[in-house]
Every structure is written in structure tokens, then in C-alpha cells.
Design an enzyme around this catalytic site. Sequence first.
Site, PDB file in Angstrom:
ATOM      1  N   THR A  93       0.968  -0.865   0.016  1.00 41.85           N
ATOM      2  CA  THR A  93       0.236   0.050  -0.097  1.00 41.85           C
ATOM      3  C   THR A  93       0.032   1.621  -0.441  1.00 41.85           C
ATOM      4  O   THR A  93       1.652   1.029   0.912  1.00 41.85           O
ATOM      5  CB  THR A  93      -0.958  -0.294   1.554  1.00 41.85           C
ATOM      6  N   PHE A 124       1.280   5.257   0.880  1.00 41.14           N
ATOM      7  CA  PHE A 124       0.795   6.052   1.691  1.00 41.14           C
ATOM      8  C   PHE A 124       1.156   7.746   0.895  1.00 41.14           C
ATOM      9  O   PHE A 124       2.347   8.129   0.764  1.00 41.14           O
ATOM     10  CB  PHE A 124       0.942   5.556   2.832  1.00 41.14           C
TER      11      PHE A 124
END
Length: 429
Positions: A307, A309
Site C-alpha cells: 500500500t 501512503f
Amino acid sequence: MQCVAPSSSIAFKSITVTPSHTVSHRLAQLKFNVKCDAAATNATNASLSAAAPATNNFTAGGIGKCRADWQSSCAILASKVESQQQNTDKSSGADKITVVNGVNGHSSLDLVPIDKLPKPLTIADLSPAPSHGSTLRVAYQGVPGAYSEAAAGKAYPNCDAIPCDQFEVAFQAVELWIADRAVLPVENSLGGSIHRNYDLLLRHRLHIVGEVQLPVHHCLLALPGVRKEYINRVISHPQALAQCELTLTKLGLTVTREAVDDTAGAAEFVAANNLRDTAAIASARAAELYGLNILADGIQDDSSNVTRFVMLAREPIIPRTDIPFKTSIVFAHDKGTSVLFKVLSAFAFRNISLTKIESRPHRNRPIRVVGDENVGTAKHFEYLFYVDFEASMGDVRAQNALAEVQEFTSFLRVLGSYPMDMTPWSPSR
């Protein structure tokens, strides 16, 4: 409140403050009593008369002919008031606060003890904590144990992580100076873009100042003593459920799957409600925080589960050219998507690589109607385009590319120019 002139017939004997019940720090509960003494009044008038020149510079009830006379008389009046205050009974009671200070000839009331007053805000309370040792306040969405908390810790080690129940709240925490930074997910290698945060990037005026990529390692959690055979429901974030769908089937868990706001929140929910028939998909840290057992470790379908960010701040950073930088922009055009090719060619011509392109509906004008009443009308959806490219705004190539893009677009905004995450990566196991 009346203004007392030097020639007035009123003189102050003492000024006391008598609370209605007890001494309190609330000013609304205090009552002011001003006592006048006729004898003191006569004494004051006599002293004023003696001090005044024979020419009588003061008119009846008012102001003298020169400023020096006025200042001299004010000093005499102030000295008489102070001498009378010193003669006042000092044992008037513990519930009275007496004027004991004078500043520039004027009395002041110490209604509340100075050490009890709240401290005023300073610039340090309203400024981001400096990077030379002070703790940064970093907002993230979720509860302790969430992957966003881990991303905040990776981006800003030893930071003060502030959990927020919604993405919108994390944005507002930075705007309202409650936090110095926000760390929020924008895309996942398996689940794709987090569209909500792309919309919020445009709605708010924060700047992207960095990025961090976090490998995602999912675990199946349940209460102590619960076995997989007892599970008939699995809860987690929608993307976590999608990322573990095949593995859950291989484990024989053909059970109900319910979506909640975040992974760590699912673990907290199971623990708080003592749900022995429910498991949660979350991190190993969430299991440790909420006292759950790990029934299965590393249950993501693909080990390359990462992921991305972004770190947000109120002010942008100065772009550099000595380290790899990335720049994020958003643009739109009044005449639809036909301009997209021209925009992309501006980067291709300068050999600038694009790492991300995302389209989102143009909320202010989602539909464009083309045509007339004779041949009919065509309805086109309008979009905003988000683009990430590998170049710093300090790079002349990027500056020239955006100058060309601006000619083709009706709206262009730079969301941030920031260092790329170049940390070594290893797949989740």
C-alpha cells in the site's frame, strides 16, 4: 462607570471585592463594592486646592489649562488614594481581595491568582514541531494497530500518532493545527486506488510532502481458545477481504464476510464484544494490542501486496534535484477528455516517466451535453485527471512540461513535489 476628574468631590477609601459565596476563579461570581468617605473626600479636595496655583488653572468640574497641571493633580490624587489604602483595615476577612498594586498611577484588581490563569497560546503551540528532535504529531485513519499507524511510524519514527475515525478528520486535524502531518493511503498494488482520498486531496488545500510504501501482511485473528471450525463470520476492511478471498476459501472458511471501516477496528470489535464465532483480518500488532490469537499468518492472496501512503502538510517542501523526486498534479479541461493525449505528450516529449494516472468524476460539472435539437444530443462524462510523474518541480523539464500542460487545460493544480520512497522492498511472507 464614571470618569473621576481631579476636581471631583469623590475620593476612594478602599476598593474591595466581595464574592457572593466563596473566593472563586470565575469573574462572573464576583461583586464589586466601592466605598466613599466624606472625610476622605474633603481631605482630598483640600490637598488639591493647596497644590493648585493661585491662578486656579482648573475650571469648575473639569480640565486644566495645561497638561502639566493635569498630570500634577493626577499624581496627587493617586498618592492620596494609595495612602488611604494603606490605612485600610488589613484584617477585613479572608474572602476579600484588596487592591495592592498600582501601575502608572492607576489601580489594578488582582481578581484571580496569577498562577491559576491559563497560559496563553504561543507560536510554539501553533507551529509544526521542528525536525531536530521534537515529536511530530501525525494523524492517520483508524485505531491503534491499523496499517496506517505502521505507515505513520515508518514515515516519521518516534512520532506522536493521532488516530482519526475518518479520512476527512485526518485532513481537518492538519488544517486546524491539531496535527503536523497526515499519513493516508492512496493506492494498493492489489486493490487499486483509494478514491475517497483522491477526492479529498482536491477538496482540501494540503500539500503532499512525501510518500511511503508499506508491505501488507494480513493475519486471521480470533479470541483465545477459538478454533477455525467455530468461525462462521469474518470481518475486516473491504480491501482486506478482497485481498484474502482465495486464501480464506483454501482454509475451508466458506463463511459470511462483512466489511467494516478498518482492519484494526475489526480486531477491536471482536475483542470488545467477546465474539467467539467471529474472526477478523488484521495485522499481528492488532492481535497483540487487543489480546487475540493468530489462527493463520500471511493470508493475503499475493505476497506482493503493498500500500502506498502519502504524507500531507500545511506547507509544501522545497523541491530538490539531487535525489529522486516525484510530482503529483490534477487537471481538467472544459472540452472533455480529448486533451488527455496532448497532456501526456508533453511529458513523453521530455522523457518524463509517469507512475500513476487516475480519473475521477468532475463533481462541479459531471456531464457535458453535445449536439442540437435536430440531430439529438450526446452526453459525455466529465473527468478530473490525477497524474504522478518522476521529476522534481526544481527540474527545468518538469517546469516546461507543466507550462505546456497549462496551455491545454482549464484547470491545473500541483498537489506536491516530494521525495520518492526508495527503501528496499521485500515481499510479505
